[in-house]
Design a protein around this motif. Sequence first.
Motif, PDB file in Angstrom:
ATOM      1  N   GLN A   1      38.202  35.378  37.593  1.00 32.15           N
ATOM      2  CA  GLN A   1      37.775  34.866  38.890  1.00 32.15           C
ATOM      3  C   GLN A   1      38.812  35.172  39.971  1.00 32.15           C
ATOM      4  OE1 GLN A   1      34.913  33.691  39.777  1.00 32.15           O
ATOM      5  NE2 GLN A   1      33.971  33.493  37.766  1.00 32.15           N
ATOM      6  N   THR A   2      40.081  35.239  39.585  1.00 32.15           N
ATOM      7  CA  THR A   2      41.138  35.548  40.544  1.00 32.15           C
ATOM      8  C   THR A   2      41.145  37.018  40.931  1.00 32.15           C
ATOM      9  OG1 THR A   2      42.521  33.744  39.692  1.00 32.15           O
ATOM     10  CG2 THR A   2      43.637  35.487  40.944  1.00 32.15           C
TER      11      THR A   2
ATOM     12  N   VAL B   1      30.441  38.900  44.755  1.00 35.33           N
ATOM     13  CA  VAL B   1      31.846  38.902  45.168  1.00 35.33           C
ATOM     14  C   VAL B   1      31.989  39.901  46.305  1.00 35.33           C
ATOM     15  CG1 VAL B   1      34.227  39.289  44.460  1.00 35.33           C
ATOM     16  CG2 VAL B   1      32.596  38.312  42.833  1.00 35.33           C
TER      17      VAL B   1
ATOM     18  N   CYS C   1      36.598  35.740  28.081  1.00 36.57           N
ATOM     19  CA  CYS C   1      35.740  35.880  29.246  1.00 36.57           C
ATOM     20  C   CYS C   1      35.693  37.360  29.620  1.00 36.57           C
ATOM     21  CB  CYS C   1      36.282  35.063  30.417  1.00 36.57           C
ATOM     22  SG  CYS C   1      35.252  35.133  31.908  1.00 36.57           S
TER      23      CYS C   1
ATOM     24  N   SER D   1      30.509  34.433  29.319  1.00 37.28           N
ATOM     25  CA  SER D   1      31.402  33.433  28.731  1.00 37.28           C
ATOM     26  C   SER D   1      30.581  32.469  27.887  1.00 37.28           C
ATOM     27  CB  SER D   1      32.151  32.673  29.826  1.00 37.28           C
ATOM     28  OG  SER D   1      31.234  31.966  30.664  1.00 37.28           O
TER      29      SER D   1
ATOM     30  N   CYS E   1      38.001  31.995  32.070  1.00 37.61           N
ATOM     31  CA  CYS E   1      37.604  32.861  33.197  1.00 37.61           C
ATOM     32  C   CYS E   1      38.500  32.710  34.420  1.00 37.61           C
ATOM     33  CB  CYS E   1      36.157  32.592  33.572  1.00 37.61           C
ATOM     34  SG  CYS E   1      34.954  33.187  32.346  1.00 37.61           S
ATOM     35  N   GLU E   2      39.618  32.020  34.304  1.00 37.23           N
ATOM     36  CA  GLU E   2      40.483  31.833  35.464  1.00 37.23           C
ATOM     37  C   GLU E   2      41.011  33.152  36.017  1.00 37.23           C
ATOM     38  OE1 GLU E   2      42.349  27.314  35.079  1.00 37.23           O
ATOM     39  OE2 GLU E   2      43.601  29.042  34.584  1.00 37.23           O
TER      40      GLU E   2
ATOM     41  N   GLN F   1      27.143  36.956  39.743  1.00 39.29           N
ATOM     42  CA  GLN F   1      27.992  36.368  40.783  1.00 39.29           C
ATOM     43  C   GLN F   1      28.243  37.401  41.862  1.00 39.29           C
ATOM     44  OE1 GLN F   1      31.464  34.407  39.201  1.00 39.29           O
ATOM     45  NE2 GLN F   1      32.567  34.515  41.150  1.00 39.29           N
TER      46      GLN F   1
ATOM     47  N   VAL G   1      29.294  37.853  34.784  1.00 38.47           N
ATOM     48  CA  VAL G   1      30.351  37.209  34.013  1.00 38.47           C
ATOM     49  C   VAL G   1      29.764  36.675  32.708  1.00 38.47           C
ATOM     50  CG1 VAL G   1      32.100  35.397  33.991  1.00 38.47           C
ATOM     51  CG2 VAL G   1      31.583  36.599  36.126  1.00 38.47           C
TER      52      VAL G   1
ATOM     53  N   ALA H   1      33.989  40.136  32.459  1.00 38.37           N
ATOM     54  CA  ALA H   1      33.310  40.299  33.742  1.00 38.37           C
ATOM     55  C   ALA H   1      32.991  41.768  33.941  1.00 38.37           C
ATOM     56  CB  ALA H   1      34.188  39.781  34.875  1.00 38.37           C
TER      57      ALA H   1
ATOM     58  N   TRP I   1      28.689  41.056  40.370  1.00 40.72           N
ATOM     59  CA  TRP I   1      29.383  41.047  39.085  1.00 40.72           C
ATOM     60  C   TRP I   1      28.513  40.256  38.103  1.00 40.72           C
ATOM     61  CZ3 TRP I   1      34.537  42.531  37.586  1.00 40.72           C
ATOM     62  CH2 TRP I   1      35.274  43.166  38.591  1.00 40.72           C
TER      63      TRP I   1
ATOM     64  N   MET J   1      38.653  39.409  40.375  1.00 39.26           N
ATOM     65  CA  MET J   1      37.393  40.058  40.743  1.00 39.26           C
ATOM     66  C   MET J   1      37.328  40.442  42.224  1.00 39.26           C
ATOM     67  SD  MET J   1      34.911  37.771  38.261  1.00 39.26           S
ATOM     68  CE  MET J   1      33.449  37.852  39.289  1.00 39.26           C
TER      69      MET J   1
END
Length: 330
Positions: free
Chosen positions: A317-318, A271, A287, A280, A313-314, A269, A278, A289, A276, A320
Motif C-alpha cells: 500500500q505504501t 491508485v 500480500c 490477500s 499489505c502495509e 484498487q 491486491v 499486488a 491495481w 503502489m
Amino acid sequence: MRYRNSLAIGLAVLALGACTSTIGGSASPVPGQGPVITKAEPCALLTPEQAAALGVTYPGKERPAKPEQKIAAVCRFPELEDAPDGVALEVSQSKDLSAEDYYAGALPGEKFGVGGFTWTRYATILGPSYCSLTTELDAKTFVEVSSDAPGSDNSKACDLAKAALPAVASHLPGGQPSPEITAPPGQKPVEPSGPLVNVDPCTLLKPEQVAPLNLLPARPMNGSSRDPKNGCQWDDTDGDKGKKALDLWVYTATRTEDVPGLEGTPAEQMVNGRKWIVYSAPDSPICVALFPITETSSIKLDTGDLSDNAKACEIPQTVMPLVTANAPAA
C-alpha cells in the motif's frame, strides 16, 4: 498429448448418431486428381512454416503403422515451450487400412468441409477432451488430425486440429493450396511487447523512496524459462520475522490471468487513476499486488509480514503509488 494404443483404437469409438452437421467448404478432391498414396508419411503433411504458424515443433516424431493391430502411421508434433495453452498435434495417415476398420465401424459424427475434403469427427474413449478429425481419400486410405483440449476446457479440444486441417489438406491430392493458417489463442508463446519491454525493474522504486521502509538496496533478479520475467528485490532487515523482502517483477509476455502467484482474495484498487489488483487472505502473511499495464504486460509486488498477517499489505500500500508514478504510460 499421448500416442493412442491399439486397444484404444480398436474399441475407442463411441457412436455420435444424430449429432451431424455440415459447415461450408467443398467436400471432395478435385475431379481427376484422385489420391495416390504409395507410402504413409504423416510427418510430411506439415512444412516447417506451417508447423511454426500452428505453434507446434518441427520435425514431428513418427510412429510406424501396425497393420496387424489396425493402427495407422502417426506423426506427433509437440507443443512449443512456454505456450500458455499449447497442446500437441497428431497427424495419422493410412495405407491399405480403411477408416471403417480403423474406427471399428462406428457411426460418424459432425461433418464439415475444409481444404477440399469432408472431415468427420469421431468420439473415442479418451473422452470429450480429445478430438479426432478424419477424411477418407479412398476405400483404403484416410488421414486423421487430432488434438487435445488445453487445460480443462473441453470445448476447445478441436481448436488446434481444425486450425491444422487446411495445412494438412494442402499436401493431399486435390487439396486446396496456399492455405491461411491461424493458431488458436495461447497455442504460441506470447511475444514480449508493451511499454515495459525496456524497463529496468529496479528503477520503478528509487533509493530515496525505499529508504523509509528499512529495506536493503535493490538487487536484480531473473525469472525462469517457464516464468519469463525480470525483477528486483529489496531484502528485509528484521531477521526471520517481521516484514518480508519486497519483490518486484516485470512481465512483458504473460497474460494477466497467467501471472503466477496470484493467491488470495482479489480486490481492485485505483491508485492515481490506474487500476491495481491486491491479493490477500486473513490467514496468510503474504500480500501480492498486480498492476496490469497491457493485456500481456504487468508489474507485480510480492511481500508480506511474517509476524502479523494483518500487516501483510502495509508495504504494497505504501509503494503502489510510487510505482504507479514511476511506471510508463500504457
